[in-house]
Design a protein around this motif. Structure first.
Motif, PDB file in Angstrom:
ATOM      1  N   TYR A  12       0.826  -1.206   0.000  1.00  0.00           N
ATOM      2  CA  TYR A  12       0.000   0.000   0.000  1.00  0.00           C
ATOM      3  C   TYR A  12       0.860   1.255   0.000  1.00  0.00           C
ATOM      4  CZ  TYR A  12      -3.845  -3.137   0.941  1.00  0.00           C
ATOM      5  OH  TYR A  12      -4.762  -4.138   0.858  1.00  0.00           O
ATOM      6  N   SER A  13       1.928   1.265   0.748  1.00  0.00           N
ATOM      7  CA  SER A  13       2.766   2.465   0.786  1.00  0.00           C
ATOM      8  C   SER A  13       3.530   2.615  -0.520  1.00  0.00           C
ATOM      9  CB  SER A  13       3.712   2.432   1.978  1.00  0.00           C
ATOM     10  OG  SER A  13       4.578   1.331   1.889  1.00  0.00           O
ATOM     11  N   ARG A  14       3.921   1.505  -1.170  1.00  0.00           N
ATOM     12  CA  ARG A  14       4.570   1.615  -2.477  1.00  0.00           C
ATOM     13  C   ARG A  14       3.602   2.175  -3.505  1.00  0.00           C
ATOM     14  NH1 ARG A  14       6.939  -4.089  -3.480  1.00  0.00           N
ATOM     15  NH2 ARG A  14       5.608  -4.569  -1.728  1.00  0.00           N
ATOM     16  N   ARG A  15       2.343   1.768  -3.425  1.00  0.00           N
ATOM     17  CA  ARG A  15       1.334   2.302  -4.335  1.00  0.00           C
ATOM     18  C   ARG A  15       1.126   3.794  -4.086  1.00  0.00           C
ATOM     19  NH1 ARG A  15      -4.165  -0.714  -4.423  1.00  0.00           N
ATOM     20  NH2 ARG A  15      -2.846  -2.252  -5.429  1.00  0.00           N
ATOM     21  N   MET A  21       4.235  10.198  -6.992  1.00  0.00           N
ATOM     22  CA  MET A  21       5.209  10.548  -8.030  1.00  0.00           C
ATOM     23  C   MET A  21       4.506  10.895  -9.340  1.00  0.00           C
ATOM     24  SD  MET A  21       8.216   7.799  -7.204  1.00  0.00           S
ATOM     25  CE  MET A  21       9.034   8.069  -8.740  1.00  0.00           C
ATOM     26  N   ILE A  22       3.478  10.134  -9.694  1.00  0.00           N
ATOM     27  CA  ILE A  22       2.725  10.428 -10.911  1.00  0.00           C
ATOM     28  C   ILE A  22       2.025  11.776 -10.785  1.00  0.00           C
ATOM     29  CG2 ILE A  22       0.718   9.707 -12.273  1.00  0.00           C
ATOM     30  CD1 ILE A  22       1.592   6.805 -11.706  1.00  0.00           C
ATOM     31  N   ALA A  23       1.448  12.058  -9.629  1.00  0.00           N
ATOM     32  CA  ALA A  23       0.775  13.342  -9.408  1.00  0.00           C
ATOM     33  C   ALA A  23       1.765  14.493  -9.477  1.00  0.00           C
ATOM     34  CB  ALA A  23       0.057  13.337  -8.065  1.00  0.00           C
ATOM     35  N   ALA A  24       2.969  14.295  -8.946  1.00  0.00           N
ATOM     36  CA  ALA A  24       3.975  15.354  -8.985  1.00  0.00           C
ATOM     37  C   ALA A  24       4.393  15.655 -10.419  1.00  0.00           C
ATOM     38  CB  ALA A  24       5.191  14.952  -8.152  1.00  0.00           C
TER      39      ALA A  24
END
Length: 98
Positions: A12-15, A21-24
Protein backbone atom coordinates in the motif's frame (compact mmCIF):
# COMPACT_ATOMS: atom_id res chain seq x y z
CA UNK A 1 0.54 -8.28 21.65
CA UNK A 2 3.17 -8.36 19.00
CA UNK A 3 1.89 -5.88 16.42
CA UNK A 4 3.66 -5.35 13.15
CA UNK A 5 4.28 -1.73 12.23
CA UNK A 6 3.74 -1.03 8.52
CA UNK A 7 6.92 -0.08 6.75
CA UNK A 8 7.72 1.50 3.44
CA UNK A 9 7.95 -1.98 2.01
CA UNK A 10 4.23 -2.71 2.27
CA UNK A 11 2.37 -2.79 -1.04
CA UNK A 12 0.00 0.00 0.00
CA UNK A 13 2.77 2.46 0.79
CA UNK A 14 4.57 1.62 -2.48
CA UNK A 15 1.33 2.30 -4.33
CA UNK A 16 0.91 5.60 -2.49
CA UNK A 17 4.48 6.62 -3.29
CA UNK A 18 3.92 5.70 -6.95
CA UNK A 19 0.70 7.72 -7.11
CA UNK A 20 2.42 10.67 -5.44
CA UNK A 21 5.21 10.55 -8.03
CA UNK A 22 2.72 10.43 -10.91
CA UNK A 23 0.77 13.34 -9.41
CA UNK A 24 3.97 15.35 -8.99
CA UNK A 25 4.91 14.83 -12.63
CA UNK A 26 1.39 15.70 -13.79
CA UNK A 27 1.29 18.84 -11.66
CA UNK A 28 4.60 20.10 -13.04
CA UNK A 29 2.71 21.12 -16.17
CA UNK A 30 0.79 23.65 -14.06
CA UNK A 31 3.91 25.68 -13.24
CA UNK A 32 3.48 28.23 -16.04
CA UNK A 33 -0.10 29.17 -16.58
CA UNK A 34 -0.67 30.77 -19.99
CA UNK A 35 -2.33 34.09 -19.28
CA UNK A 36 -3.05 37.34 -21.07
CA UNK A 37 -3.02 40.68 -19.32
CA UNK A 38 -6.16 42.74 -19.95
CA UNK A 39 -6.30 46.09 -18.15
CA UNK A 40 -4.14 44.78 -15.32
CA UNK A 41 -6.03 41.52 -14.79
CA UNK A 42 -4.74 38.21 -16.09
CA UNK A 43 -7.09 35.83 -17.88
CA UNK A 44 -6.27 32.30 -19.03
CA UNK A 45 -5.72 31.80 -22.76
CA UNK A 46 -8.37 29.10 -23.03
CA UNK A 47 -11.03 31.60 -21.94
CA UNK A 48 -10.32 33.75 -25.00
CA UNK A 49 -10.29 30.64 -27.20
CA UNK A 50 -13.75 29.59 -25.99
CA UNK A 51 -15.12 33.10 -26.55
CA UNK A 52 -13.64 33.11 -30.06
CA UNK A 53 -15.15 29.66 -30.70
CA UNK A 54 -18.61 30.82 -29.68
CA UNK A 55 -18.34 34.00 -31.77
CA UNK A 56 -17.13 32.08 -34.84
CA UNK A 57 -19.93 29.53 -34.42
CA UNK A 58 -22.53 32.32 -34.31
CA UNK A 59 -20.98 33.87 -37.43
CA UNK A 60 -21.10 30.52 -39.28
CA UNK A 61 -24.69 30.01 -38.14
CA UNK A 62 -25.74 33.46 -39.38
CA UNK A 63 -23.95 33.01 -42.71
CA UNK A 64 -25.57 29.62 -43.31
CA UNK A 65 -28.99 31.02 -42.40
CA UNK A 66 -28.41 33.93 -44.78
CA UNK A 67 -27.58 31.67 -47.73
CA UNK A 68 -30.49 29.40 -46.73
CA UNK A 69 -28.35 26.39 -45.79
CA UNK A 70 -29.51 26.28 -42.18
CA UNK A 71 -30.50 22.63 -42.58
CA UNK A 72 -26.78 21.78 -42.51
CA UNK A 73 -26.82 22.65 -38.80
CA UNK A 74 -29.28 19.93 -37.82
CA UNK A 75 -29.30 18.58 -35.09
CA UNK A 76 -28.24 21.85 -33.52
CA UNK A 77 -27.65 20.26 -30.10
CA UNK A 78 -24.79 18.26 -31.62
CA UNK A 79 -23.50 20.57 -34.35
CA UNK A 80 -23.20 23.81 -32.35
CA UNK A 81 -21.08 22.43 -29.46
CA UNK A 82 -18.95 20.59 -32.01
CA UNK A 83 -18.34 23.78 -33.97
CA UNK A 84 -17.50 25.68 -30.77
CA UNK A 85 -14.97 22.99 -29.86
CA UNK A 86 -13.49 22.93 -33.36
CA UNK A 87 -13.11 26.70 -33.55
CA UNK A 88 -11.78 26.98 -29.98
CA UNK A 89 -9.09 24.39 -30.61
CA UNK A 90 -8.21 25.95 -33.97
CA UNK A 91 -7.79 29.39 -32.34
CA UNK A 92 -5.64 27.81 -29.62
CA UNK A 93 -3.38 26.16 -32.18
CA UNK A 94 -3.10 29.25 -34.36
CA UNK A 95 -2.58 31.93 -31.70
CA UNK A 96 -1.11 30.23 -28.65
CA UNK A 97 1.70 27.96 -29.77
CA UNK A 98 4.22 28.27 -26.94
Amino acid sequence: MNRQIPTAESKYSRRAIGLAMIAAVAMSGCANSPSIGVLGAYFPDWLFCIIAGVVLTVVVYLILQRVQRGQWLKPAAVVCPTLVTLFSLAVWLILFQH
